[in-house]
Design an enzyme around this catalytic site. Structure first.
Site: not given
Length: 410
Positions: A46, A126, A49-50
């Site tokens: 993840h 997040e 991905e950022h």
């Protein structure tokens, strides 16, 4: 009709022309998700991905954002348990520009240290946002309870500690292992020119090099846990997880029919019993989760702590009833129609076609035509559903609860 092309570097390209559409959906699918992680690097898929949106040698993060807006469509990404997908939806004239942008961020991202430190803050926010959403917490807790001490049991976002401790070197090491052409699928569906598309793909992705990706080992331990996370919130969040089926299995058809009857629709047993008759929950539903070699079917309800035991008892009573007596012919036929209609309506976009093709090739599934899928639904019998019900509901189950409450007596 779809077409599969494999470039010299091993990149699989699956395409489906849809001449009636003027939009084109493009997806770059990487077989890297939280199922590939361990306790030390949980959250890296993840995080990467950022970072891929934070700049390349030829495009700053600001320039990337500007160019995405200039495309006029949509460019985004997501990470799941088994994959990461970068996708774009644009008009046909913007295909080359979108393809160039996607290839640049995936192959050439800089992982600038300053951007990395800033993005840590974004991801920590997040994670904090998820912690403020009890319904999200309980689904992560259920995964931990159903798949204890395994990668499938770990959260996709990872832990705050892992995010803080991540370095440019550790993230690039993980990326270089998994972001390799042989571990990636490019899928394209919509109104594109077949003759010009592959030369564009070759120009954008053809020089990309890399070796074999690490092997993935997904385990489904033969034990289930009951977990409680105390949290000072108004509702008690309850999840119960039962055995499911693997993605691509023909058992998915009877399982989905069963899910519709149990808690997948407004007329389902759980919705009618717990919301309509008892008035004990606003949100109550069930859903299947399918992975490469196993799966789970989850039941969720949000209720007041005072009603938690009554709701849990009602869920288990409905489960025992369907195990003992099965479902009615009317329930069975209605669920089949819901499944067919939902499938057909969900296929009528370029994005849906691109998603289906990319996911299937990446995870090694057979690509089925719409007619094949409808035939499999039509050919599913009540006996097929009854068999899957006994397999699913006869297994060990996991329980997860979040709230200012104690565990229910189930």
């Amino acid at each position: 009709m779809h077409k599969l092309t494999i470039l010299n570097n091993g990149l699989r390209v699956i395409t489906k022309p849809m001449p009636a559409f003027r939009s084109v959906a493009i997806g770059v699918w990487i077989r890297a998700g939280s199922a590939d992680e361990n306790k030390e690097n949980n959250g890296y898929s993840h995080f990467i991905e950022h970072m891929l949106f934070k700049g390349t040698p030829t495009r700053s993060a600001q320039l990337l954002a500007d160019e995405m807006d200039w495309l006029g469509g949509n460019v985004n990404a997501y990470t799941s348990k088994e994959l990461t997908c970068f996708h774009a939806k644009v008009i046909g004239q913007q295909v080359e520009r979108a393809m160039d942008l996607l290839s640049d961020i995936i192959i050439n991202s800089s992982f600038d240290k300053n951007e990395l430190e800033k993005e840590k803050g974004v991801i920590l926010e997040e994670i904090a946002m998820t912690e403020d959403t009890p319904e999200d917490i309980v689904h992560d807790l259920l995964a931990e309870a159903y798949f204890p001490e395994t990668a499938l049991g770990m959260p996709i976002l990872g832990s705050a500690e892992n995010v803080r401790n991540a370095t440019r070197e550790s993230l690039l090491s993980y990326k270089n292992a998994y972001y390799t052409p042989k571990n990636v699928v490019l899928s394209v569906a919509g109104g594109f020119d077949e003759e010009t598309l592959l030369p564009i793909v070759e120009r954008c992705f053809g020089s990309w090099q890399g070796g074999e990706a690490p092997k993935r080992e997904i385990t489904d331990p033969d034990r289930r846990l009951t977990l409680l996370k105390k949290k000072p919130v108004e509702q008690a969040q309850l999840c119960i997880g039962f055995k499911g089926v693997a993605q691509g299995s023909d058992e998915l058809y009877p399982l989905t029919i069963f899910n519709s009857v149990l808690g997948g629709a407004m007329s389902s047993r759980l919705f009618q019993r717990i919301r309509e008759q008892m008035g004990a929950a606003y949100s109550v539903y069930s859903y299947p989760s399918c992975y490469s070699s196993c799966g789970m079917i989850s039941v969720y309800a949000g209720t007041s702590p005072d009603n938690l035991n009554a709701v849990a008892d009602a869920i288990m009573q409905e489960i025992e009833l369907i195990k003992r007596e099965g479902m009615s012919k009317n329930e069975f036929e209605k669920a089949k129609e819901q499944l067919k209609t939902g499938y057909i309506l969900g296929r009528e976009t370029t994005m849906a076609q691109m998603n289906s093709l990319g996911r299937s090739i990446l995870l090694g599934e057979k690509i089925k035509s719409d007619d094949e899928v409808i035939a499999k639904i039509d050919n599913t019998t009540m006996e097929d559903v009854e068999k899957i019900v006994m397999s699913v509901l006869g297994s060990k189950y996991a329980v997860a609860v979040v709230g200012n409450c104690e565990l229910p007596n189930i």
